[in-house]
Design a protein around this motif. Structure first.
Motif, short mmCIF file in Angstrom:
data_model
loop_
_atom_site.label_atom_id
_atom_site.label_comp_id
_atom_site.label_asym_id
_atom_site.label_seq_id
_atom_site.Cartn_x
_atom_site.Cartn_y
_atom_site.Cartn_z
N ASP A 166 22.31 34.02 37.27
CA ASP A 166 23.77 34.01 38.49
C ASP A 166 24.93 32.94 37.85
N PRO A 167 23.71 32.03 36.47
CA PRO A 167 25.46 31.52 35.31
C PRO A 167 26.33 32.93 34.14
N GLU A 168 24.95 33.73 34.43
CA GLU A 168 25.90 35.21 33.37
C GLU A 168 26.59 34.96 34.22
N LEU A 169 26.75 35.69 35.50
CA LEU A 169 27.22 36.65 36.25
C LEU A 169 28.37 35.94 35.82
N PHE A 170 28.53 34.74 36.78
CA PHE A 170 29.68 33.36 36.93
C PHE A 170 30.50 33.54 36.12
N ARG A 171 30.27 32.91 34.35
CA ARG A 171 30.61 33.55 32.68
C ARG A 171 31.33 34.90 32.77
N TRP A 172 31.08 36.23 33.24
CA TRP A 172 31.34 37.56 33.31
C TRP A 172 32.81 37.60 34.02
N SER A 173 32.24 37.40 35.48
CA SER A 173 33.39 37.32 36.72
C SER A 173 34.87 36.30 36.41
N LEU A 174 34.33 35.68 35.08
CA LEU A 174 35.69 34.68 34.93
C LEU A 174 36.21 35.51 33.72
N GLU A 175 35.52 36.17 32.52
CA GLU A 175 36.24 36.80 32.01
C GLU A 175 36.66 37.52 32.38
N SER A 176 36.14 38.83 32.98
CA SER A 176 36.73 39.73 34.01
C SER A 176 37.65 39.31 34.70
N PHE A 177 37.63 38.32 36.03
CA PHE A 177 38.52 38.01 36.41
C PHE A 177 40.57 37.91 35.24
N VAL A 178 39.95 37.02 34.01
CA VAL A 178 41.51 36.75 32.78
C VAL A 178 42.19 38.35 32.76
N ARG A 179 40.94 39.08 32.28
CA ARG A 179 40.94 40.01 31.53
C ARG A 179 42.23 40.77 32.89
N GLU A 180 42.25 41.18 34.17
CA GLU A 180 42.47 41.61 34.96
C GLU A 180 43.53 41.74 34.93
N ALA A 181 44.73 40.14 34.87
CA ALA A 181 45.22 39.31 35.29
C ALA A 181 45.49 39.76 34.23
N ARG A 182 45.70 39.39 33.38
CA ARG A 182 46.59 39.68 30.89
C ARG A 182 46.56 41.60 31.60
N THR A 183 45.64 42.51 32.09
CA THR A 183 45.68 43.64 32.52
C THR A 183 47.32 43.78 32.69
N PHE A 242 45.74 30.63 35.75
CA PHE A 242 45.72 28.81 35.64
C PHE A 242 44.09 29.11 35.68
N GLU A 243 43.57 27.71 34.87
CA GLU A 243 42.23 27.62 35.01
C GLU A 243 42.12 25.97 35.89
N GLU A 244 41.38 26.18 37.26
CA GLU A 244 41.10 24.87 37.69
C GLU A 244 39.37 24.69 38.26
N ASN A 245 39.20 23.44 39.06
CA ASN A 245 38.32 23.36 39.59
C ASN A 245 36.59 24.71 39.13
N GLY A 246 36.21 24.66 37.61
CA GLY A 246 35.99 25.49 37.50
C GLY A 246 35.83 26.95 37.89
N THR A 247 37.01 26.84 37.46
CA THR A 247 36.70 28.52 38.34
C THR A 247 38.42 29.16 37.49
N ALA A 248 39.10 30.47 38.06
CA ALA A 248 40.31 30.68 37.19
C ALA A 248 40.73 30.90 38.75
N TYR A 249 42.61 31.20 38.30
CA TYR A 249 43.78 31.23 39.10
C TYR A 249 44.70 32.73 38.64
#
Length: 138
Positions: A74-91, A107-114
């Protein structure tokens, strides 16, 4: 038991994220929740997509998002999801095409990204497909 992100995990109306105020949930899926919000600086409606995958949960007292478990993947998957989410937005932000959503900011807030996108009034694709099927034009 309902384990979709909106089952008690969505931010309530009135929640402030940076200069945005959440109005309501627009939808959810396995990787997050999408909200209608108001940009208080520019005085316009926007859509905010939140990274909240099924292997994470929101502490409703602090609004902070955490992996469901501190052990296992779960921790590794969550880190991966954050990285993928940010990459999606940048793309998405690199494209300038009328059929690709614009990204206003991330932006990042509440331990996650938006990420923040324009709100476009009108029918959803699901609504359009349903209407077409009803009149015999799938």
């Amino acid at each position: 038991m309902d384990t979709t992100p909106t089952s008690g995990q969505a931010l309530p109306a009135g929640t402030r994220l940076e200069e945005f105020v959440v109005e309501r949930v627009l939808g959810s899926g396995g990787f997050g929740i999408t909200y209608l919000a108001r940009d208080t600086r520019l005085e316009r409606r926007v859509v905010i997509k939140e990274n909240l995958p099924v292997f994470a949960f929101r502490d409703t007292e602090s609004s902070t998002v955490h992996p469901r478990s501190t052990r296992g993947e779960d921790p590794e998957l969550f880190r991966w999801s954050l990285e993928s989410f940010v990459r999606e937005a940048r793309t998405l932000a690199k494209f300038d095409h009328p059929n690709i959503v614009k990204i206003h900011r991330i932006f990042e807030e509440n331990g996650t990204a938006y990420f923040v996108m324009p709100h476009v009034e009108g029918e959803s694709l699901d609504q359009m497909i349903k209407k077409r099927k009803e009149v015999g034009h799938p």
